[in-house]
Design an enzyme around this catalytic site. Structure first.
Site, PDB file in Angstrom:
ATOM      1  N   SER A 189      -4.869  -0.233  -3.014  1.00  0.00           N
ATOM      2  CA  SER A 189      -6.053   1.408  -2.474  1.00  0.00           C
ATOM      3  C   SER A 189      -6.881   0.892  -1.514  1.00  0.00           C
ATOM      4  O   SER A 189      -7.674  -0.017  -1.297  1.00  0.00           O
ATOM      5  CB  SER A 189      -5.978   1.795  -3.818  1.00  0.00           C
ATOM      6  OG  SER A 189      -6.527   3.387  -3.415  1.00  0.00           O
ATOM      7  N   GLU A 190      -6.668   0.798  -0.255  1.00  0.00           N
ATOM      8  CA  GLU A 190      -7.757   0.978   0.620  1.00  0.00           C
ATOM      9  C   GLU A 190      -9.557   1.363   0.838  1.00  0.00           C
ATOM     10  O   GLU A 190     -10.201   1.046   1.612  1.00  0.00           O
ATOM     11  CB  GLU A 190      -7.139   2.167   1.838  1.00  0.00           C
ATOM     12  CG  GLU A 190      -7.007   3.211   1.870  1.00  0.00           C
ATOM     13  CD  GLU A 190      -5.787   4.005   1.972  1.00  0.00           C
ATOM     14  OE1 GLU A 190      -5.062   3.063   0.800  1.00  0.00           O
ATOM     15  OE2 GLU A 190      -5.180   4.650   2.339  1.00  0.00           O
ATOM     16  N   ASN A 191      -9.867   1.940  -0.743  1.00  0.00           N
ATOM     17  CA  ASN A 191     -10.773   2.513  -0.702  1.00  0.00           C
ATOM     18  C   ASN A 191     -11.146   0.586  -1.271  1.00  0.00           C
ATOM     19  O   ASN A 191     -12.812   1.343  -2.148  1.00  0.00           O
ATOM     20  CB  ASN A 191     -10.903   3.353  -1.880  1.00  0.00           C
ATOM     21  CG  ASN A 191     -10.184   3.792  -3.302  1.00  0.00           C
ATOM     22  OD1 ASN A 191      -9.170   3.284  -3.254  1.00  0.00           O
ATOM     23  ND2 ASN A 191     -10.353   4.343  -4.112  1.00  0.00           N
ATOM     24  N   GLY A 192     -10.601   0.637  -1.876  1.00  0.00           N
ATOM     25  CA  GLY A 192     -11.457  -1.673  -1.890  1.00  0.00           C
ATOM     26  C   GLY A 192     -10.544  -1.211  -3.289  1.00  0.00           C
ATOM     27  O   GLY A 192     -11.833  -2.507  -4.475  1.00  0.00           O
TER      28      GLY A 192
ATOM     29  N   ASN B 139       1.022  -1.696   0.076  1.00  0.00           N
ATOM     30  CA  ASN B 139       0.345   0.052  -0.005  1.00  0.00           C
ATOM     31  C   ASN B 139       1.076   1.672   0.066  1.00  0.00           C
ATOM     32  O   ASN B 139       1.514   1.163   0.715  1.00  0.00           O
ATOM     33  CB  ASN B 139      -0.986  -0.073   1.454  1.00  0.00           C
ATOM     34  CG  ASN B 139      -1.397   1.290   1.257  1.00  0.00           C
ATOM     35  OD1 ASN B 139      -1.055   2.167   1.495  1.00  0.00           O
ATOM     36  ND2 ASN B 139      -3.110   1.050   1.149  1.00  0.00           N
TER      37      ASN B 139
END
Lengths: 218, 241
Positions: free
Chosen positions: A46-49, A23
């Protein structure tokens, strides 16, 4: 001579191993993806999915439903998968991410990190930073060695509100590379940028550190 | 039979909105936000709202339009850095804010919807986020107790839906929407395309219709992009994120 942002990113890219799930934070860490050697099989999350981030789209092919955590338009690749924010952070918190590379305002000699707010001056929020430093198997900080004012950013103790405590494994600045022998310290200087002297680094660093320069890299 | 399809965003929220209510709103930045339902809330004039949403839109789009209209009392979010009005209102003491780490926020909503009262996480230990909250050791690591979140109303956005309320999201527009669909006492979904029940592949449904009380089709989605980044067509090599 101090490293440029691109050179800092390239130095960080050397820590990425084939097969890693990584990440990248906003800012200088974004440049790391471009610095990877050819032929490595690395997936960016990407931590938005999203897992498996492709290049930026060609002009006219931007998709408003397809952005990274920095809210920039991106594309998918063959290996891409999409999931909810809860799943994204289960990956992060659950220790499934090999590496998190993020920027910071301050790092302490015990590996504390402060990178989400400046009280009274900047209100942004921590976003996913606290989850990333708490959950990723390895945490690398990429930041300028000193503030614009010249004040050190590698400190005995962070003065800004913390993002996490004893979580940083490595710090790469424009002047040098430091690593923590283990989480919580001690901090060791392992590399200097070309033509940067130990005296200069000592002068610009408040944190206590051991000197363990591996090779004459200059 | 149950009828979940409503004519438009306004009618779907008629009689639902009340001053002071707590509303979850899906989306990450401006991606996957229920833009028609947000506009309907603006037009209703309802005020003193608490929003649980990862962000607060931008100055003139997304939840930002409710902020500009003076309808928001409190935000529970993880990142509000794209909104200058937000910063001004907050620093002036006109807006309450509870910042949560993004993963903690997502899990609190998931927990709330799943009937989990609270959970322990390592995220935020040793920071202001953990102040005043119980901690506990597991396997030699310190964890902090976070509570589940629910809301009076959830407004969410999906790509396709059927008349039973089954939903499919598209790409990164999924984000917080699936959890919020489970955590609102009333859940209203807006979709780009409404299909007959049975037209969606049952194996591909992300949110089962049970969670969705009302569904509306948006007639035109603006889908504004916050940061358009492109690469040149020639000489393009690897990208970034």
């Amino acid at each position: 001579m101090a490293w440029t942002r691109e050179q800092m990113a390239a130095r960080a890219a050397r820590q990425i191993e084939d097969g890693f799930y990584v990440n990248l934070g906003i800012g200088i860490p974004t440049l790391v993806a471009n610095a990877l050697p050819e032929g490595m099989n690395v997936s960016f999350q990407s931590e938005n999915g999203m897992l498996g981030i492709g290049p930026f789209p060609y002009e006219g092919e931007e998709d408003p439903d397809l952005i990274n955590a920095g809210k920039q338009t991106i594309t998918e690749i063959d290996s891409t998968s999409y999931f909810s924010s809860a799943d994204a952070f289960a990956m992060i918190r659950g220790g499934h991410m090999d590496l998190s590379i993020l920027g910071s305002m301050q790092v302490s000699e015990t590996g504390d990190i402060a990178n989400w707010t400046v009280p009274g001056k900047m209100l942004k929020g921590m976003g996913g930073a606290m989850d990333l430093v708490a959950g990723a198997r390895k945490v690398i900080v990429l930041m300028e060695h000193v503030e614009r004012s010249g004040a050190p950013k590698l400190l005995k103790a962070c003065t800004l509100p913390l993002t996490g405590t004893k979580v940083v494994d490595m710090v790469i600045t424009d002047l040098a590379v430091f690593e923590f022998e283990k989480r919580g310290g001690p901090l060791r200087l392992i590399e200097l940028a070309p033509d940067v002297t130990l005296d200069e680094v000592k002068a610009k660093t408040e944190a206590a550190f051991e000197v363990a320069l591996e090779t004459a890299d200059a | 039979m149950r009828e979940k399809v409503w004519a438009d965003a306004k009618s779907a929220l008629d009689g639902v909105l009340k001053d002071g209510m707590v509303i979850m709103a899906g989306g990450f930045g401006l991606c996957g936000i229920p833009e028609h339902l947000i506009t309907a809330i603006k037009n209703s004039g309802v005020k003193d709202l608490t929003f649980i949403s990862n962000n607060c839109g931008v100055d003139d789009f997304g939840l930002g339009i409710l902020l500009a209209n003076g309808q928001v009392k409190k935000m529970i979010s993880s990142y509000v850095g794209e909104n200058k009005l937000f910063e001004r209102l907050y620093l002036d003491g006109k807006l309450e804010l509870e910042l949560n780490p993004q993963g903690t926020l997502a899990e609190r909503i998931r927990a709330g919807g799943a009937g989990i009262g609270g959970f322990y996480t390592k995220t935020g230990v040793g920071t202001v986020v953990a102040e005043g909250k119980p901690t506990r050791e597991f396997d030699g690591h310190t964890y902090v107790l976070e509570t589940g979140l629910t809301a009076d109303l959830s407004i969410i956005k999906a790509w396709k839906g059927d008349r039973e309320g089954n939903l499919i999201y598209r790409k990164t527009a999924r984000n917080f929407n699936p959890m919020m669909a489970t955590a609102g006492r009333l859940v209203v979904a807006e979709v780009e395309e409404l299909v007959d029940t049975g037209a969606l592949d049952a194996d591909h449904i992300h949110t089962p219709g049970l969670y969705v009380d009302r569904i509306v089709v948006g007639d035109h989605f603006e889908k504004r992009i916050e940061k358009v980044i492109t690469r040149p067509r020639e000489g393009a090599t690897e990208g970034a994120r």
